[in-house]
Enzyme design. Structure first.
Site, mmCIF file in Angstrom:
data_model
loop_
_atom_site.group_PDB
_atom_site.id
_atom_site.type_symbol
_atom_site.label_atom_id
_atom_site.label_comp_id
_atom_site.label_asym_id
_atom_site.label_seq_id
_atom_site.Cartn_x
_atom_site.Cartn_y
_atom_site.Cartn_z
ATOM 1 N N HIS A 1 48.884 43.571 52.683
ATOM 2 C CA HIS A 1 48.867 43.834 51.239
ATOM 3 C C HIS A 1 49.820 44.965 50.855
ATOM 4 C CE1 HIS A 1 46.478 44.741 47.386
ATOM 5 N NE2 HIS A 1 46.879 43.490 47.272
ATOM 6 N N LYS B 1 53.222 47.251 50.013
ATOM 7 C CA LYS B 1 54.444 47.106 49.211
ATOM 8 C C LYS B 1 55.332 48.303 49.519
ATOM 9 C CE LYS B 1 51.107 45.063 46.490
ATOM 10 N NZ LYS B 1 49.736 44.933 46.935
ATOM 11 N N ASP C 1 68.284 53.278 53.481
ATOM 12 C CA ASP C 1 69.115 54.280 54.175
ATOM 13 C C ASP C 1 68.316 55.458 54.714
ATOM 14 O OD1 ASP C 1 71.287 52.712 53.545
ATOM 15 O OD2 ASP C 1 71.898 53.932 51.823
ATOM 16 N N HIS D 1 46.495 46.605 37.199
ATOM 17 C CA HIS D 1 46.525 46.373 38.644
ATOM 18 C C HIS D 1 46.732 47.686 39.393
ATOM 19 C CE1 HIS D 1 48.413 44.584 42.405
ATOM 20 N NE2 HIS D 1 47.360 43.804 42.255
ATOM 21 N N LYS E 1 46.270 51.142 41.296
ATOM 22 C CA LYS E 1 45.295 51.649 42.264
ATOM 23 C C LYS E 1 45.559 53.140 42.455
ATOM 24 C CE LYS E 1 46.915 47.379 43.874
ATOM 25 N NZ LYS E 1 45.871 46.487 43.682
ATOM 26 N N ASP F 1 40.905 66.732 39.880
ATOM 27 C CA ASP F 1 41.094 68.139 39.499
ATOM 28 C C ASP F 1 42.520 68.495 39.092
ATOM 29 O OD1 ASP F 1 38.426 68.408 40.054
ATOM 30 O OD2 ASP F 1 38.707 69.346 42.012
#
Length: 490
Positions: A230, A232, A237, A408, A410, A415
């Site tokens: 899952h 991404k 470089d 979507h 996450k 604080d």
């Protein structure tokens, strides 16, 4: 028609199905007990014995686990240098010889030390981080960075669609291949279900390398629906890295049926890129049939360009990991919060201990804010999410349902000090089943930017109240109850 013969066949099938389910129950209870939670075990036993034949089929697709040995193949002794670095950092925290310039590193040293228990979650400072919450702006920058690449480009994605956006990125990658650059792409076979290796014929002819994560061995059917990659990630470089929640596809530009796509992604410059590069190499070697992808120095170059002040740990988790680092990191952050907690997750299906941690925080006077979608992209998951979120209302948690399309994102921020951004949802699938990666960021500026983005999202959200929730119709109550019952296997 011989009904007696058909009855005999049906009886035999039911007996075979029952025996098969008993065998599977034995496997789940005794042979896989170290890889499953109690709730997952009970959920699978429920499915197997309530739905004898269907339960067996579901287990083939969703129930099997993955071995640590398979995921660590082809890496040999290459990890030793990173393991030594992590051990040195653990020793420095244990001996109080910090030497760090970031105040949040010292303040949250317990969280940092816990995350160090995985070899790739080493701490780096002097990172510059840019936040993206809009897909168009993100991929404009990604394409600019790809076209400016000088040496190599590595990409790892759960979903890489070959639609408008995907083709633009593939065209950019092929342009760089013609210039002689190294380009590697790792995509998930289930997350990118419309994509096959044959689609990359021209890309490969130009010298590009592409691998599918846990590909199907049977045409059109992948028996490993769980244990998906899952993550991404992009590394360019060794100087620029991307990590977050956006996949590649037109849906993530807001062009799909869910409308505007609200997500969170980061662009990183600094030493933290080395951890993303390490993660990519480990994942590539676990799937590639080519000679081992070496930990060459060119993939970990001296960093140039702008430097920032952010400290970062790149934490990974998955079914082959001994520790659920991202889940532990989330829980530790919640328990450490003194003033405020900001959470966004499209799927909110954690175990009870996580929900209890949020309740305890709210009951202790911490302002707790949770934002979830107002619409489903997976119906059962949505109703389980809604039910779990509503369970927090009595404790005074602020629950917002995002109205402007689909959220979507996450993120977890506490604080106005530290935050986590990545691919991991706050659910059992991300915590236990899928391979995930998150950036834990120790930087007040980034934390405040996330709060400001959250507050802007509130303007396009509705506050869920106890009064409104209690008036939901019986049909929704039924959906929530069923979804919550099977949530450990969703």
């Amino acid at each position: 028609m011989n009904f007696g013969f058909l009855g005999t066949i049906l009886t035999i099938l039911l007996v075979v199905g029952f025996i098969t389910n008993v065998v599977l129950a034995f496997v789940i209870i005794f042979l896989e007990r170290d890889r499953r939670t109690a709730s997952s075990t009970w959920a699978w036993l429920f499915v197997l014995f309530v739905l004898p034949v269907i339960g067996f089929i579901l287990y083939l697709f969703l129930g099997r686990t993955v071995s640590k040995k398979k995921m660590e193949k082809n890496n040999g002794d290459e990890l030793n240098a990173f393991e030594d670095l992590v051990q040195d950092q653990i020793d420095s925290f244990d001996k109080h010889n910090y030497g760090y310039i970031n105040d949040q590193v010292i303040k949250h040293r317990d969280l940092i030390r816990m995350l160090l228990m995985k070899q790739d979650a080493f701490l780096t400072e002097n990172n510059k981080i840019d936040l993206f919450t809009d897909g168009h702006k993100l991929y404009e920058k990604v394409l600019e960075d790809i076209y400016n690449a000088q040496d190599y480009i590595h990409l790892e994605y759960y979903t890489f669609e070959l639609d408008g956006l995907g083709k633009r990125i593939l065209d950019a990658l092929e342009t760089k291949l013609k210039e002689g650059l190294e380009v590697k792409l790792l995509y998930d076979d289930v997350g990118s279900k419309k994509v096959r290796l044959s689609k990359f014929k021209h890309f490969r002819a130009l010298g590009g390398e592409v691998e599918a994560f846990f590909p199907s061995k049977v045409p059109l059917i992948n028996f490993r629906m769980n244990n998906r990659n899952h993550r991404k990630i992009i590394i360019i470089d060794g100087q620029i890295g991307y990590v977050g929640g956006f996949n590649v596809g037109d849906d993530y530009l807001g062009l799909g049926k869910l409308g505007y796509w609200r997500d969170t992604h980061t662009r990183v410059q600094g030493e933290g890129i080395d951890a993303l590069q390490l993660r990519f190499i480990l994942d590539w070697n676990s799937q590639s049939h080519r000679p081992q992808f070496k930990f060459d120095q060119k993939y970990f170059p001296k960093k140039i360009g702008d430097k920032g002040n952010a400290a970062i740990q790149i934490a990974s988790s998955g079914p082959a990991f001994d520790l659920h680092q991202i889940e532990y990191g989330y829980t530790k952050m919640i328990m450490s919060a003194k003033k405020s907690i900001y959470l966004q997750s499209p799927y909110f299906i954690p175990d009870q201990s996580y929900i209890n941690a949020l309740k305890m925080a709210a009951n202790s006077g911490v302002e707790v804010n949770l934002m979830i979608p107002c619409k489903p992209d997976h119906p059962f998951v949505y109703w389980a999410t809604f039910s779990n979120a509503a369970d927090l209302l009595d404790s005074g948690v602020n629950i917002y349902t995002y109205q402007n399309g689909f959220i979507h994102s996450k993120i977890l921020m506490i604080d106005d000090e530290i935050s986590s951004i990545g691919s991991a949802n706050m659910d059992f699938r991300s915590f236990e089943l899928n391979f995930e990666v998150n950036a834990f960021i120790y930087d007040e500026d980034i934390a405040k930017q996330l709060r400001q983005a959250f507050e802007k999202d509130i303007e396009q959200s509705k506050l869920l109240t106890k009064e409104v929730y209690d008036k939901r119709p019986l049909s929704i109550k039924f959906k929530e109850g069923l979804a919550k019952l099977i949530s450990p296997i969703l």
